[in-house]
Design a protein around this motif. Structure first.
Motif, PDB file in Angstrom:
ATOM      1  N   PHE A 192       0.833  -1.203   0.000  1.00 42.85           N
ATOM      2  CA  PHE A 192       0.000   0.000   0.000  1.00 42.85           C
ATOM      3  C   PHE A 192       0.870   1.257   0.000  1.00 42.85           C
ATOM      4  N   GLU A 193       1.856   1.298   0.873  1.00 36.73           N
ATOM      5  CA  GLU A 193       2.688   2.484   0.986  1.00 36.73           C
ATOM      6  C   GLU A 193       3.547   2.697  -0.261  1.00 36.73           C
ATOM      7  N   LYS A 194       3.930   1.613  -0.920  1.00 38.36           N
ATOM      8  CA  LYS A 194       4.680   1.733  -2.173  1.00 38.36           C
ATOM      9  C   LYS A 194       3.819   2.372  -3.265  1.00 38.36           C
ATOM     10  N   ILE A 195       2.541   2.008  -3.293  1.00 33.55           N
ATOM     11  CA  ILE A 195       1.642   2.492  -4.347  1.00 33.55           C
ATOM     12  C   ILE A 195       1.139   3.896  -4.068  1.00 33.55           C
ATOM     13  N   PHE A 196       0.703   4.147  -2.829  1.00 34.62           N
ATOM     14  CA  PHE A 196       0.013   5.402  -2.509  1.00 34.62           C
ATOM     15  C   PHE A 196       0.870   6.419  -1.752  1.00 34.62           C
ATOM     16  N   ASN A 197       2.078   6.017  -1.361  1.00 37.83           N
ATOM     17  CA  ASN A 197       2.961   6.913  -0.590  1.00 37.83           C
ATOM     18  C   ASN A 197       2.277   7.433   0.676  1.00 37.83           C
ATOM     19  N   ALA A 198       1.485   6.595   1.282  1.00 38.94           N
ATOM     20  CA  ALA A 198       0.789   6.934   2.527  1.00 38.94           C
ATOM     21  C   ALA A 198       0.372   5.640   3.194  1.00 38.94           C
ATOM     22  N   SER A 199       0.110   5.726   4.503  1.00 40.73           N
ATOM     23  CA  SER A 199      -0.396   4.546   5.197  1.00 40.73           C
ATOM     24  C   SER A 199      -1.850   4.328   4.807  1.00 40.73           C
ATOM     25  N   PRO A 200      -2.384   3.105   4.981  1.00 38.32           N
ATOM     26  CA  PRO A 200      -3.796   2.876   4.668  1.00 38.32           C
ATOM     27  C   PRO A 200      -4.727   3.835   5.392  1.00 38.32           C
ATOM     28  N   GLY A 201      -4.471   4.096   6.677  1.00 37.41           N
ATOM     29  CA  GLY A 201      -5.338   4.978   7.444  1.00 37.41           C
ATOM     30  C   GLY A 201      -5.341   6.400   6.910  1.00 37.41           C
ATOM     31  N   GLN A 202      -4.154   6.908   6.574  1.00 37.11           N
ATOM     32  CA  GLN A 202      -4.052   8.272   6.051  1.00 37.11           C
ATOM     33  C   GLN A 202      -4.757   8.397   4.697  1.00 37.11           C
ATOM     34  N   TRP A 203      -4.494   7.443   3.839  1.00 37.62           N
ATOM     35  CA  TRP A 203      -5.064   7.492   2.486  1.00 37.62           C
ATOM     36  C   TRP A 203      -6.573   7.358   2.517  1.00 37.62           C
ATOM     37  N   LEU A 204      -7.077   6.411   3.321  1.00 39.22           N
ATOM     38  CA  LEU A 204      -8.518   6.198   3.402  1.00 39.22           C
ATOM     39  C   LEU A 204      -9.233   7.444   3.904  1.00 39.22           C
ATOM     40  N   GLN A 205      -8.675   8.087   4.913  1.00 32.77           N
ATOM     41  CA  GLN A 205      -9.318   9.292   5.440  1.00 32.77           C
ATOM     42  C   GLN A 205      -9.368  10.385   4.375  1.00 32.77           C
ATOM     43  N   GLN A 206      -8.242  10.602   3.686  1.00 28.76           N
ATOM     44  CA  GLN A 206      -8.205  11.664   2.677  1.00 28.76           C
ATOM     45  C   GLN A 206      -9.126  11.350   1.504  1.00 28.76           C
ATOM     46  N   LYS A 207      -9.148  10.093   1.092  1.00 28.61           N
ATOM     47  CA  LYS A 207      -9.993   9.684  -0.034  1.00 28.61           C
ATOM     48  C   LYS A 207     -11.466   9.873   0.320  1.00 28.61           C
ATOM     49  N   ARG A 208     -11.843   9.484   1.503  1.00 27.48           N
ATOM     50  CA  ARG A 208     -13.235   9.601   1.937  1.00 27.48           C
ATOM     51  C   ARG A 208     -13.643  11.063   2.103  1.00 27.48           C
ATOM     52  N   LEU A 209     -12.748  11.869   2.657  1.00 21.06           N
ATOM     53  CA  LEU A 209     -13.058  13.287   2.825  1.00 21.06           C
ATOM     54  C   LEU A 209     -13.176  13.997   1.476  1.00 21.06           C
ATOM     55  N   SER A 210     -12.303  13.660   0.544  1.00 18.70           N
ATOM     56  CA  SER A 210     -12.359  14.284  -0.784  1.00 18.70           C
ATOM     57  C   SER A 210     -13.665  13.960  -1.484  1.00 18.70           C
ATOM     58  N   GLU A 211     -14.103  12.712  -1.360  1.00 26.25           N
ATOM     59  CA  GLU A 211     -15.367  12.321  -1.979  1.00 26.25           C
ATOM     60  C   GLU A 211     -16.538  13.018  -1.286  1.00 26.25           C
ATOM     61  N   ALA A 212     -16.460  13.129   0.030  1.00 28.02           N
ATOM     62  CA  ALA A 212     -17.518  13.821   0.769  1.00 28.02           C
ATOM     63  C   ALA A 212     -17.590  15.290   0.352  1.00 28.02           C
ATOM     64  N   TYR A 213     -16.430  15.938   0.207  1.00 30.85           N
ATOM     65  CA  TYR A 213     -16.392  17.346  -0.221  1.00 30.85           C
ATOM     66  C   TYR A 213     -17.071  17.508  -1.576  1.00 30.85           C
ATOM     67  N   TYR A 214     -16.747  16.596  -2.481  1.00 35.60           N
ATOM     68  CA  TYR A 214     -17.347  16.650  -3.820  1.00 35.60           C
ATOM     69  C   TYR A 214     -18.860  16.454  -3.749  1.00 35.60           C
ATOM     70  N   GLN A 215     -19.306  15.475  -2.991  1.00 36.17           N
ATOM     71  CA  GLN A 215     -20.733  15.175  -2.900  1.00 36.17           C
ATOM     72  C   GLN A 215     -21.523  16.343  -2.297  1.00 36.17           C
ATOM     73  N   ILE A 216     -20.926  17.017  -1.320  1.00 38.46           N
ATOM     74  CA  ILE A 216     -21.619  18.127  -0.645  1.00 38.46           C
ATOM     75  C   ILE A 216     -21.555  19.404  -1.479  1.00 38.46           C
ATOM     76  N   SER A 217     -20.355  19.757  -1.964  1.00 36.42           N
ATOM     77  CA  SER A 217     -20.177  21.032  -2.659  1.00 36.42           C
ATOM     78  C   SER A 217     -20.678  21.004  -4.099  1.00 36.42           C
ATOM     79  N   GLU A 218     -20.523  19.883  -4.775  1.00 34.33           N
ATOM     80  CA  GLU A 218     -20.889  19.810  -6.193  1.00 34.33           C
ATOM     81  C   GLU A 218     -22.258  19.176  -6.421  1.00 34.33           C
ATOM     82  N   LYS A 219     -22.598  18.196  -5.600  1.00 38.32           N
ATOM     83  CA  LYS A 219     -23.862  17.480  -5.787  1.00 38.32           C
ATOM     84  C   LYS A 219     -24.980  18.000  -4.885  1.00 38.32           C
TER      85      LYS A 219
END
Length: 268
Positions: free
Chosen positions: A207-234
């Motif tokens: 995971f860290e080789k692919i995403f340059n982040a730990s699973p916990g860090q990446w999952l939080q950022q990915k989920r927050l980014s999607e939430a931002y899009y859903q709230i602000s754009e949708k």
């Protein structure tokens, strides 16, 4: 017997009864589940879409998959269902005792609604009194009822042998593609590791080789980014988004969102 207001567990049998729409808390299916919807509907949501199990339907859900479930009561009534979990140790013992030949890797549907069957219907009817009257189901009787469930499934469709007795584990798959498709499921890293065919240590290393982040860090950022899009754009409400993107509760979501983006999600 384990009991709360809405769920009663007797060994590997679960009875659910809720009077309002409710999301399931478990998003990883550990074992095969044979279920009967007594009243209301169960909505099972995967990346392939939504499968609806209506009142009176009997279905099978295969182990080792991610899904979100919603229990939907009928108008003015209660959602009720029974589920029997068929664990791997029990199925292995059954296959040995009945000399069932090893099968190849199952490639069929992971969720199946079975055609009407009076024997399976009668089987579930025989279980209901234990929950209506809170009778203790002894372990020996629980084993007999589980054995009966398997017998009735094979009687219903002999091809279910492949569904039930494939004991293979997930093989190593493309981690990047899998995580981008399944980040919204709120399960521990160990479950993601299992589903991608890796040990936990191997999963974290890859995971860290692919995403340059730990699973916990990446999952939080990915989920927050999607939430931002859903709230602000949708234009969706935070209360309608946080569960969909993988957060457990609204207050934690709101706190984390504001910490990262500098504004509360309700203010977008």
């Amino acid at each position: 017997m384990k009991e709360d207001k809405s769920h009663i567990v007797l060994d590997n049998i679960l009875y659910s009864c809720v009077d309002q729409k409710q999301r399931g808390s478990e998003q990883f299916v550990h074992e095969h589940a044979l279920g009967y919807v007594i009243s209301g509907e169960t909505h099972l949501i995967t990346n392939d879409g939504v499968k609806i199990f209506k009142a009176g339907s009997i279905g099978l859900v295969r182990r080792n998959q991610l899904l979100k479930s919603i229990k939907v009561p009928p108008p003015g009534g209660e959602f009720k269902s029974l589920n029997i979990f068929l664990n791997q140790n029990f199925l292995r013992r059954y296959s040995t005792e009945h000399k069932i030949d090893p099968v190849g890797k199952y490639t069929g549907e992971y969720m199946r609604i079975l055609s009407p069957d009076p024997f399976l219907k009668g089987y579930f009817d025989s279980l209901i009194p234990y929950f209506d009257h809170h009778e203790q189901l002894k372990s020996s009787l629980g084993e007999l009822k589980t054995n009966e469930a398997i017998e009735l499934l094979l009687r219903h469709d002999k091809n279910l042998k492949d569904f039930l007795f494939d004991f293979s584990e997930p093989y190593k798959i493309n981690l990047e593609a899998y995580m981008n498709q399944n980040y919204m499921y709120n399960v521990p890293a160990a479950q993601f590791a299992r589903l991608t065919g890796r040990s936990l240590a191997s999963f974290k290393r890859d995971f860290e080789k692919i995403f340059n982040a730990s699973p916990g860090q990446w999952l939080q950022q990915k989920r927050l980014s999607e939430a931002y899009y859903q709230i602000s754009e949708k234009g969706r409400k935070p209360s309608d988004v946080y569960l969909d993107v993988g957060f457990e509760n609204l207050s934690h979501f709101s706190y984390t969102f504001k910490k990262v983006f500098g504004v509360a999600p309700s203010m977008l």
